[in-house]
Design a protein around this motif. Structure first.
Motif, PDB file in Angstrom:
ATOM      1  N   LEU A 752       0.933  -1.109  -0.064  1.00 31.10           N
ATOM      2  CA  LEU A 752       0.031  -0.064   0.088  1.00 31.10           C
ATOM      3  C   LEU A 752       0.995   1.238  -0.077  1.00 31.10           C
ATOM      4  N   LEU A 753       1.031   1.938  -1.086  1.00 37.61           N
ATOM      5  CA  LEU A 753       2.266   3.154  -1.388  1.00 37.61           C
ATOM      6  C   LEU A 753       1.799   4.210  -0.340  1.00 37.61           C
ATOM      7  N   LYS A 754       0.761   4.403  -0.053  1.00 41.70           N
ATOM      8  CA  LYS A 754       0.331   5.542   0.986  1.00 41.70           C
ATOM      9  C   LYS A 754       0.504   5.254   2.326  1.00 41.70           C
ATOM     10  N   GLY A 755       0.722   3.998   2.487  1.00 36.91           N
ATOM     11  CA  GLY A 755       0.885   3.428   3.829  1.00 36.91           C
ATOM     12  C   GLY A 755      -0.162   3.895   4.661  1.00 36.91           C
ATOM     13  N   ASP A 756      -1.254   3.941   3.999  1.00 45.47           N
ATOM     14  CA  ASP A 756      -2.748   3.974   5.050  1.00 45.47           C
ATOM     15  C   ASP A 756      -3.339   2.587   5.145  1.00 45.47           C
ATOM     16  N   ILE A 757      -3.804   2.363   6.112  1.00 45.18           N
ATOM     17  CA  ILE A 757      -4.701   1.146   6.404  1.00 45.18           C
ATOM     18  C   ILE A 757      -5.817   1.053   5.399  1.00 45.18           C
ATOM     19  N   SER A 758      -6.377   2.346   5.046  1.00 45.35           N
ATOM     20  CA  SER A 758      -7.633   2.372   4.252  1.00 45.35           C
ATOM     21  C   SER A 758      -7.172   1.705   2.892  1.00 45.35           C
ATOM     22  N   GLY A 759      -6.107   1.410   2.554  1.00 45.33           N
ATOM     23  CA  GLY A 759      -5.709   0.914   1.362  1.00 45.33           C
ATOM     24  C   GLY A 759      -6.027  -0.674   1.249  1.00 45.33           C
ATOM     25  N   LEU A 760      -6.159  -1.318   2.458  1.00 43.24           N
ATOM     26  CA  LEU A 760      -6.599  -2.531   2.538  1.00 43.24           C
ATOM     27  C   LEU A 760      -7.913  -2.637   2.146  1.00 43.24           C
ATOM     28  N   ILE A 761      -8.971  -1.843   1.982  1.00 45.08           N
ATOM     29  CA  ILE A 761     -10.302  -1.808   1.464  1.00 45.08           C
ATOM     30  C   ILE A 761      -9.894  -1.817  -0.062  1.00 45.08           C
ATOM     31  N   LYS A 762      -9.137  -1.075  -0.693  1.00 44.43           N
ATOM     32  CA  LYS A 762      -8.888  -1.117  -1.912  1.00 44.43           C
ATOM     33  C   LYS A 762      -8.343  -2.489  -2.463  1.00 44.43           C
ATOM     34  N   ALA A 763      -7.342  -2.913  -1.716  1.00 39.97           N
ATOM     35  CA  ALA A 763      -6.856  -4.253  -2.114  1.00 39.97           C
ATOM     36  C   ALA A 763      -7.807  -5.304  -2.059  1.00 39.97           C
ATOM     37  N   ARG A 764      -8.703  -5.419  -1.079  1.00 35.07           N
ATOM     38  CA  ARG A 764      -9.844  -6.399  -1.076  1.00 35.07           C
ATOM     39  C   ARG A 764     -10.681  -6.295  -2.385  1.00 35.07           C
ATOM     40  N   ILE A 765     -11.232  -5.142  -2.449  1.00 34.35           N
ATOM     41  CA  ILE A 765     -11.939  -5.050  -3.546  1.00 34.35           C
ATOM     42  C   ILE A 765     -11.542  -5.085  -4.885  1.00 34.35           C
ATOM     43  N   LEU A 766     -10.208  -4.638  -5.122  1.00 37.69           N
ATOM     44  CA  LEU A 766      -9.547  -4.992  -6.522  1.00 37.69           C
ATOM     45  C   LEU A 766      -9.598  -6.332  -6.614  1.00 37.69           C
ATOM     46  N   SER A 767      -8.991  -6.969  -5.610  1.00 35.16           N
ATOM     47  CA  SER A 767      -8.815  -8.532  -5.793  1.00 35.16           C
ATOM     48  C   SER A 767     -10.067  -9.314  -6.161  1.00 35.16           C
ATOM     49  N   GLU A 768     -11.260  -8.872  -5.412  1.00 35.20           N
ATOM     50  CA  GLU A 768     -12.380  -9.501  -5.622  1.00 35.20           C
ATOM     51  C   GLU A 768     -13.233  -9.053  -7.070  1.00 35.20           C
ATOM     52  N   LYS A 769     -12.956  -8.079  -7.314  1.00 34.37           N
ATOM     53  CA  LYS A 769     -13.271  -7.522  -8.886  1.00 34.37           C
ATOM     54  C   LYS A 769     -12.553  -8.438  -9.822  1.00 34.37           C
ATOM     55  N   VAL A 770     -11.179  -8.715  -9.588  1.00 33.84           N
ATOM     56  CA  VAL A 770     -10.327  -9.252 -10.780  1.00 33.84           C
ATOM     57  C   VAL A 770     -10.901 -10.505 -10.706  1.00 33.84           C
ATOM     58  N   MET A 771     -10.944 -11.036  -9.653  1.00 35.32           N
ATOM     59  CA  MET A 771     -11.334 -12.568  -9.659  1.00 35.32           C
ATOM     60  C   MET A 771     -12.699 -12.866 -10.188  1.00 35.32           C
ATOM     61  N   LYS A 772     -13.539 -11.865  -9.950  1.00 41.52           N
ATOM     62  CA  LYS A 772     -14.851 -12.083 -10.597  1.00 41.52           C
ATOM     63  C   LYS A 772     -14.861 -11.911 -12.204  1.00 41.52           C
ATOM     64  N   ASN A 773     -14.088 -11.003 -12.562  1.00 37.87           N
ATOM     65  CA  ASN A 773     -13.804 -10.695 -13.905  1.00 37.87           C
ATOM     66  C   ASN A 773     -13.207 -11.840 -14.552  1.00 37.87           C
ATOM     67  N   ILE A 774     -12.449 -12.584 -13.913  1.00 39.07           N
ATOM     68  CA  ILE A 774     -11.647 -13.797 -14.423  1.00 39.07           C
ATOM     69  C   ILE A 774     -12.812 -14.892 -14.778  1.00 39.07           C
ATOM     70  N   LYS A 775     -13.417 -15.098 -13.519  1.00 41.98           N
ATOM     71  CA  LYS A 775     -14.545 -15.928 -13.623  1.00 41.98           C
ATOM     72  C   LYS A 775     -15.702 -15.838 -14.771  1.00 41.98           C
ATOM     73  N   GLN A 776     -16.090 -14.753 -14.833  1.00 40.84           N
ATOM     74  CA  GLN A 776     -16.892 -14.179 -16.042  1.00 40.84           C
ATOM     75  C   GLN A 776     -16.326 -14.348 -17.456  1.00 40.84           C
ATOM     76  N   ASN A 777     -15.082 -14.219 -17.362  1.00 44.11           N
ATOM     77  CA  ASN A 777     -14.335 -14.730 -18.897  1.00 44.11           C
ATOM     78  C   ASN A 777     -14.287 -15.955 -19.119  1.00 44.11           C
ATOM     79  N   LEU A 778     -13.930 -16.953 -18.110  1.00 50.14           N
ATOM     80  CA  LEU A 778     -13.796 -18.253 -18.084  1.00 50.14           C
ATOM     81  C   LEU A 778     -15.181 -18.794 -18.383  1.00 50.14           C
TER      82      LEU A 778
END
Length: 836
Positions: A752-778
């Motif tokens: 988390l480049l900003k060093g802010d714990i709120s970045g964990l939210i971004k990381a969690r959402i990003l990972s979920e959206k990427v995995m959802k997108n992959i499953k949609q493609n498959l």
């Protein structure tokens, strides 16, 4: 006799089989066994076969594999081999389907496994400044001066933008040729739908058939010949792929038509028209090939958007800077900046390298790196990063990191590497793809036989057309692109939002995490502790004397608490002394000698180890301070407790809301800290964490991670210190704060480049959206083929009289891959700031 060799270039069992086959064919070789994982080959021969002979055999076959001595160590660029049919061109190229993982090539060409066009990685633009004359643009030189023609001062030449993708340009040129020749073929063939056919008034049908053949030659042997080359290589090296199907399908249609044109009498009557001519399929072959070429063209265009995030990061770096040399200002290229240079940064200028402000103060816009739009106040001595933008004040900076050492360069490098990495879910697509092409070919054969036996007249014509349609509509390409496209776009999206992903596997693990372990200092708190007060317990030492001794010892430590004590002493104007025999005791404190006195500064564990006694009265005071959330380092001189410090580290403003959001999203949050239980309890209560572990050493944090993993939890951990590195490495997904130490960032898979714990939210959402997108493609790729292949085979014909033209099948096949990329591109606009 047996010899062991090192093999480079293998990526799958097909590669292993091919290498074994090559070795066994060599004269004198009795047997050969190849290990894919170890990249080793054991060759047994009656007589010694020289390595040079084997290397020549590999080279003569034109394969992309290479054989070396057993102890061969690949160089850093060993994996960057150029495919045999590549063309000269600068840059780094990779397969969009990641057939060989993160393998890259030095030249454009085709992937030796799947046959796809290699894609160019976004690379750093040249930082050299070219000066030109505004009146005579043909004048160019690499340094400032005057125009030799008109005498005007030369000005820096503005960049003209990134060069258009050469793959796209090449495909576009061929597509234009293909369309130009395919369109008249299609019109000639379709004219049969008009009765009477007006073209036959001009000349006989036989001549029109010959014209179709002539027009098809540029399409087959120039514009789309690369598809047949790829199909042949896929068969030769047993890497069956989409071009295998295209080559067989379109090739059969064209060759069949050519034979029918030259030797019509060898065909049975059911193949012929009422005029005695055989049905030709030049239009099917050329339209199929042209539509496939269109799909490749659209993919090439779409690929340029998938790494748009990297290109935007590249644009953050300026190509010139103002250096102050002996009091004079000079404009230089960024590549000429050296460590220690003083650089003048004007309002609105981009910071060229990493360094510190040496003169002035300003506000820096760091949104391009951290994703946060709020400007950050910077004073003399504060660090600033390349690519960020200066505010409305001029400052002078000292260059500390240049070139590839800057944070921006490291981010770009990591994003590129992560974009080429493989997520575990891609293994599913690989397993399916391994059987896909053989099953499609088998299905096409079954389709042909079925229509010959049970189909209506002309049965052979129906059989041929439907078998070709089956071959053409099947698209393993869409299946192969499903994962890497989503990963590439997702990694870029993360980089733009301040979430740096080390590899694709990290995204998949983050989406599956069930437990989140968080460090306290620098993660939940601001990581900027300050000394509030120093309490002396010995009348022989004043608070200032204790402050001086503590700061003198701590100036050798890198711990944030140590920095706080040094700043406190310097603010009081205390002159620090010299410390001897300094030693940092991990997780406990520091010790050393100052003017012959043995000094200890640390927690109760350190005092206990050193035999320092803490009285009940003092212990009561310490517990009260800790219950208020204070960190209380103890000070002992010559084995006697002399005093203690009250240090506070403010809790980050958004820590409570971030933790609450993550808990609502199904993550169990546990705080791990080396601080004492009272302080940990106070912080966790304020933030809303119900589970915490205090007084932990690095090995204790490591044990905590292992215990949770053994209980079946998927563990994510955040931290920013050296003491967090072992636990970060052990956790399923390590998350480092960008404001932390290099070793913590190196041990983590997400930063988390900003060093802010709120970045964990971004990381969690990003990972979920990427995995959802992959499953949609498959899902799309699998459903598309599950429906498309049976329809192409003619299952709807008995019920609805519906057949799928091979040309429509080609169009559908091409757009299936494009649709997968288009779906992946949706991640560019995904909102990842709040959980929904």
């Amino acid at each position: 006799m047996k010899h062991t060799y090192h093999i480079e270039g293998m990526s799958c069992n097909g590669c292993r089989n091919h290498v074994e086959s090559m070795l066994k064919k060599q004269e004198g070789v009795v047997d050969a066994q190849v290990d894919l994982a170890e990249k080793k080959a054991v060759v047994e021969a009656d007589e010694h076969v020289s390595l040079a002979t084997l290397q020549e055999a590999f080279k003569a076959e034109g394969s992309h594999y290479s054989i070396h001595p057993e102890d061969y160590i690949p160089s850093q660029n060993a994996e960057k081999q150029a495919p045999a049919n590549g063309k000269d061109g600068p840059g780094v190229w990779y397969c969009p389907m990641h057939c060989e993982g993160d393998k890259t090539y030095d030249q454009p060409g085709d992937c030796p496994v799947c046959g796809m066009d290699l894609v160019k990685q976004a690379t750093e633009v040249s930082s050299e400044v070219i000066y030109t004359c505004p009146m005579h643009p043909e004048i160019e030189q690499n340094e400032a001066g005057s125009c030799p023609i008109c005498g005007m001062d030369l000005v820096p030449q503005q960049p003209t933008g990134e060069e258009e993708d050469p793959t796209y340009k090449r495909l576009l040129k061929k597509f234009k040729v293909a369309v130009g020749f395919t369109l008249p073929i299609f019109l000639i063939a379709m004219s049969d739908m008009l009765q009477p056919n007006p073209l036959y008034r001009i000349m006989d049908q036989t001549y029109w058939n010959w014209l179709q053949f002539i027009l098809s030659i540029p399409v087959v042997f120039y514009a789309t010949w690369m598809f047949f080359e790829r199909a042949w290589r896929s068969l030769k090296y047993r890497n069956l792929n989409m071009f295998t199907l295209i080559g067989i399908g379109a090739g059969v249609a064209w060759i069949y038509s050519l034979v029918a044109l030259l030797f019509p009498n060898i065909f049975p009557e059911e193949f012929k028209t009422p005029e005695g001519l055989v049905h030709l399929y030049f239009e099917s072959a050329t339209v199929i090939l042209t539509l496939v070429l269109l799909g490749q063209l659209l993919e090439a265009k779409a690929h340029s958007k998938t790494n748009a995030a990297v290109k935007e990061l590249l644009q953050l770096a300026p190509n010139q800077a103002i250096r102050i040399n002996n009091g004079k200002e000079e404009i230089i290229a960024v590549s000429q900046i050296q460590k220690g240079d003083l650089l003048k940064i004007k309002p609105g200028d981009k910071i060229p390298v990493d360094g510190r402000i040496s003169e002035g103060n300003t506000v820096i816009d760091e949104s391009m790196i951290t994703g946060e739009p709020v400007g950050v106040e910077k004073q003399e001595g504060d660090s600033i990063k390349a690519g960020t933008v200066n505010g409305n004040r001029t400052v002078v900076m000292l260059a500390e990191k240049v070139g590839k050492e800057t944070l921006l360069a490291q981010i770009i490098s990591m994003v590129n590497e992560a974009s080429r990495s493989r997520a575990p879910i891609q293994n599913l697509a690989d397993r399916i793809s391994a059987w896909f092409v053989p099953m499609v070919v088998l299905t096409a054969l079954i389709t042909f036989i079925t229509w010959v036996i049970w189909g209506p007249e002309p049965a052979y014509t129906y059989a041929l057309i439907n078998a070709i349609a089956v071959l053409i509509i099947a698209c393993p390409c869409a299946l192969g692109l499903a994962t890497p496209m989503s990963v590439m776009v997702g990694v870029g999206k993360g980089a733009q939002s301040g979430v740096l992903v080390k590899n694709a596997e990290a995204l998949e693990k983050m989406a599956k995490a069930t437990v989140l372990l968080v460090d306290k200092t620098g993660t939940l708190t601001e990581g900027k502790p300050a000394v509030e007060k120093i309490i002396s317990l010995d009348k022989n030492y004043s608070a200032d004397q204790i402050a001086l001794l503590v700061a003198t010892l701590n100036k050798n430590s890198e711990h944030p608490l140590a920095d706080a004590t040094v700043e406190f002493a310097l603010a009081k104007g205390l002159a620090l002394k010299k410390a001897e025999d300094f030693e940092a005791v991990t997780g406990k404190g520091v010790r050393g000698k100052i003017e012959g006195m043995h000094i200890l500064v640390g927690n109760t564990a350190l005092m206990s180890d050193e035999g320092v006694t803490i009285s009940p009265e003092a212990n009561k005071e310490l517990e009260k301070a800790r219950s208020e959330g204070k960190t209380v380092p103890l000070v002992a001189i010559n084995g006697k407790l002399t005093g203690y410090l009250l240090i506070s580290d403010r809790i980050r403003k958004n820590s409570k809301s971030a933790i609450n959001t993550l808990q609502k999203h199904g993550l169990q949050v546990i705080m791990l800290t080396g601080d004492n239980a009272a302080t940990a309890r106070a912080v966790s209560t304020t933030i809303g964490i119900t589970d915490y572990r205090a007084g932990l050493l690095p090995e204790d944090k490591l044990k905590a991670v292992k215990a949770l993993q053994e209980s079946g939890e998927v563990v994510a951990m955040t931290g920013d210190g050296i003491n967090d590195a072992p636990a970060l490495a052990q956790s399923d997904i390590g998350i480092a704060m960008g404001t932390g130490t290099d070793i913590a960032i190196e041990s983590a898979e997400l930063t988390l480049l900003k060093g802010d714990i709120s970045g964990l939210i971004k990381a969690r959402i990003l990972s979920e959206k990427v995995m959802k997108n992959i499953k949609q493609n498959l899902f799309f790729a699998l459903i598309y083929n599950s429906i498309g292949v049976p329809v192409a085979a003619g299952v709807l014909y008995p019920f609805f009289g519906v057949l799928l033209s091979p040309m429509i099948a080609a169009l559908a096949m091409s757009f299936s891959s494009v649709s997968v990329i288009t779906n992946a591109l949706r991640l560019r606009s995904a909102q990842i700031n709040n959980l929904t």
